[in-house]
Scaffold this motif. Structure first.
Motif, short mmCIF file in Angstrom:
data_model
loop_
_atom_site.label_atom_id
_atom_site.label_comp_id
_atom_site.label_asym_id
_atom_site.label_seq_id
_atom_site.Cartn_x
_atom_site.Cartn_y
_atom_site.Cartn_z
N ASP A 418 0.83 -1.21 0.00
CA ASP A 418 0.00 0.00 0.00
C ASP A 418 0.86 1.25 0.00
OD1 ASP A 418 -2.52 1.05 -0.33
OD2 ASP A 418 -2.95 1.20 1.81
N GLY A 419 2.02 1.14 -0.66
CA GLY A 419 2.92 2.26 -0.81
C GLY A 419 2.92 2.75 -2.24
N THR A 420 3.99 3.45 -2.60
CA THR A 420 4.09 4.05 -3.93
C THR A 420 5.42 3.70 -4.57
OG1 THR A 420 4.17 6.16 -5.14
CG2 THR A 420 4.91 6.21 -2.86
N CYS A 421 5.42 3.66 -5.90
CA CYS A 421 6.65 3.37 -6.63
C CYS A 421 7.64 4.52 -6.58
CB CYS A 421 6.35 2.99 -8.08
SG CYS A 421 5.59 4.32 -9.05
N THR A 422 7.21 5.68 -6.11
CA THR A 422 8.15 6.80 -5.96
C THR A 422 7.65 7.77 -4.89
OG1 THR A 422 9.24 8.67 -7.04
CG2 THR A 422 7.09 8.01 -7.92
N GLY A 423 8.52 8.05 -3.93
CA GLY A 423 8.18 9.03 -2.92
C GLY A 423 8.59 10.42 -3.30
#
Length: 468
Positions: A418-423
């Protein structure tokens, strides 16, 4: 992992637009091969795709004129700040005209009483903070590189201070941008909040030059803290360090910066910056506030760290000591390159909920070890964001393929948590494959509809964010 693609070129339109612009701007229309190559992607591993010409505009009206010519002949327009982005944002896969904003570098106004500043996009963050020093204010977003603030807004940059002060999305109050039609849009007033209409500021911030070309920014400023302390603490494992971060955030401790360096990265910075840190996973922190507050914050953190197995906790308020530590952190990329001379550094970032940080980082380390990579990890871990820097022999196809597989795996892992491929790197070309998987077809369809509505000719930074 997707390679960069060459898009169809409008050869006749490009040639005509360059000739028309030459008649108006003369030798300021630069077409030399070396200069053009400098204005395409030069960092990490994506292929360099230069524009056909580079122009350094000097005003919003000049940007409008150039854009109108390009719209008439259906020629791509690619904005350029300092070229420090990592995912191919400034490449020109369909050719076109690059707008370099180095000459639009004026600080137009500082409203100290309102704690904001109005600037042109070519102003760099260091130049702005140098200008602000005597006002008692500073601009907090610090991605490490001395990037242009227009580029930082376009990619929604963040960095070491984001855990306390937020990203560019939180620190741009308003902007002016030239649309693909040549019109100028003002996104908001200088007021600190508004309920008037769509949030056009946040729509354009992070749009990577695909919707509008930023020609003016109104930025939120912060007061320079009365006291600043920097701290370091070593840990027996990355997992213990990450668990300390989780506990610190859950406790509500208002850390300004909290950075992770794994053991390999500590080894690299020791050699490069001549430090003597224990070569185990390290947290590097900064606390802002009054003299009493920063001491109290450091003491509370020290207690949390000891419970998690942290050792060697020290903190300092001496400016020269703080500067040396943070300069070493900002030089981490160059330090890492010395671990394998001649290799190319391939940097990728992901961001996950803080509660999943330890799981994600330890899994990343295990995969790197299994694949046999020399690849230090650093991260702005207070908000769950970290970077792997793979040192790769680009002349070894098998090694490049394995590196591509790792980057893809890490992106997918973060999304599964539930994260992102880029912060903070942004999508550009390098991460376009993963945006659809992260957001889903409905969100992508909405983004494409916005892009088509604003830029029906698709002339603004085509080939980016998977919108083509």
């Amino acid at each position: 992992m997707a390679r960069v693609l060459d898009l169809p070129r409008n050869e006749g339109g490009i040639a005509t637009a360059i000739e028309v612009l030459r008649q108006r701007l003369g030798p300021r229309v630069e077409t030399g091969q070396a200069f053009r190559a400098q204005h395409a992607h030069t960092t990490t591993w994506l292929r360099n795709q230069p524009p056909d010409a580079v122009i350094c505009p000097t005003s919003t009206s000049e940007v409008q004129d150039i854009v109108r010519v390009c719209a008439e002949y259906r020629v791509p327009v690619i904005p350029f700040g300092t070229g420090s982005s990592l995912e191919g944002h400034v490449n020109a896969p369909a050719g076109g005209i690059c707008l370099d904003f180095q000459d639009m570098n004026a600080i137009l106004a500082v409203h100290a009483e309102d704690m904001d500043a109005v600037i042109q996009p070519g102003v760099t963050r260091k130049a702005l903070n140098a200008h602000l020093r005597d006002t008692g204010l500073f601009f907090p977003v610090d991605p490490g590189a001395d990037a242009s603030l227009g580029g930082m807004a376009a990619t929604s940059a963040s960095g070491t201070n984001a855990v306390r002060y937020g990203t560019m999305k939180d620190n741009v109050l308003a902007l002016k941008a030239v649309l693909p039609s040549g019109e100028v849009v003002k996104s908001a007033a200088r007021a600190r909040k508004t309920s008037a209409g769509y949030d056009l500021t946040r729509l354009i911030v992070g749009s990577e030059g695909t919707l509008g070309i930023i020609t003016e920014l109104t930025l939120r400023l912060q007061g320079i803290p009365e006291a600043i302390s920097a701290a370091t603490c070593s840990f027996p494992s990355v997992e213990a360090a990450c668990d300390t971060v989780i506990q610190t955030i859950q406790y509500g401790l208002p850390v300004a910066r909290i950075e992770l360096l794994d053991a390999l990265q500590v080894k690299a910075v020791n050699a490069y910056s001549r430090l003597g840190l224990p070569e185990t996973p390290l947290l590097l922190l900064e606390f802002h506030g009054t003299e009493g507050a920063v001491t109290e914050q450091a003491d509370v953190f020290g207690g949390i760290a000891r419970e998690m197995g942290g050792t060697g906790f020290t903190f300092t308020t001496r400016e020269e000591d703080r500067t040396r530590l943070w300069q070493a952190r900002h030089d981490a990329y160059w330090a890492a390159l010395q671990l394998r001379p001649g290799a190319k550094g391939i940097s990728t970032d992901v961001c996950v909920p803080v509660s999943r940080l330890a799981d994600c980082v330890t899994a990343a380390q295990a995969r790197l070890a299994a694949d046999g990579f020399i690849a230090p990890i650093v991260g702005h871990v207070g908000d769950g964001n970290f970077h792997s820097l793979l040192l790769v022999d680009m002349d070894n196809p098998a090694e490049v393929e394995k590196a591509e597989a790792y980057v893809g795996w890490l992106n997918e892992l973060a999304i599964s948590m539930d994260g992102t491929c880029t912060g903070e790197h942004g999508i550009g070309q390098g991460k376009a494959t993963y945006l659809d998987r992260e957001l889903g077809p409905g969100a992508m369809a909405m983004m494409r509809a916005i892009k088509r509505g604003v830029d029906p000719l698709n002339i603004f930074n085509p080939g980016k964010m998977g919108l083509d």
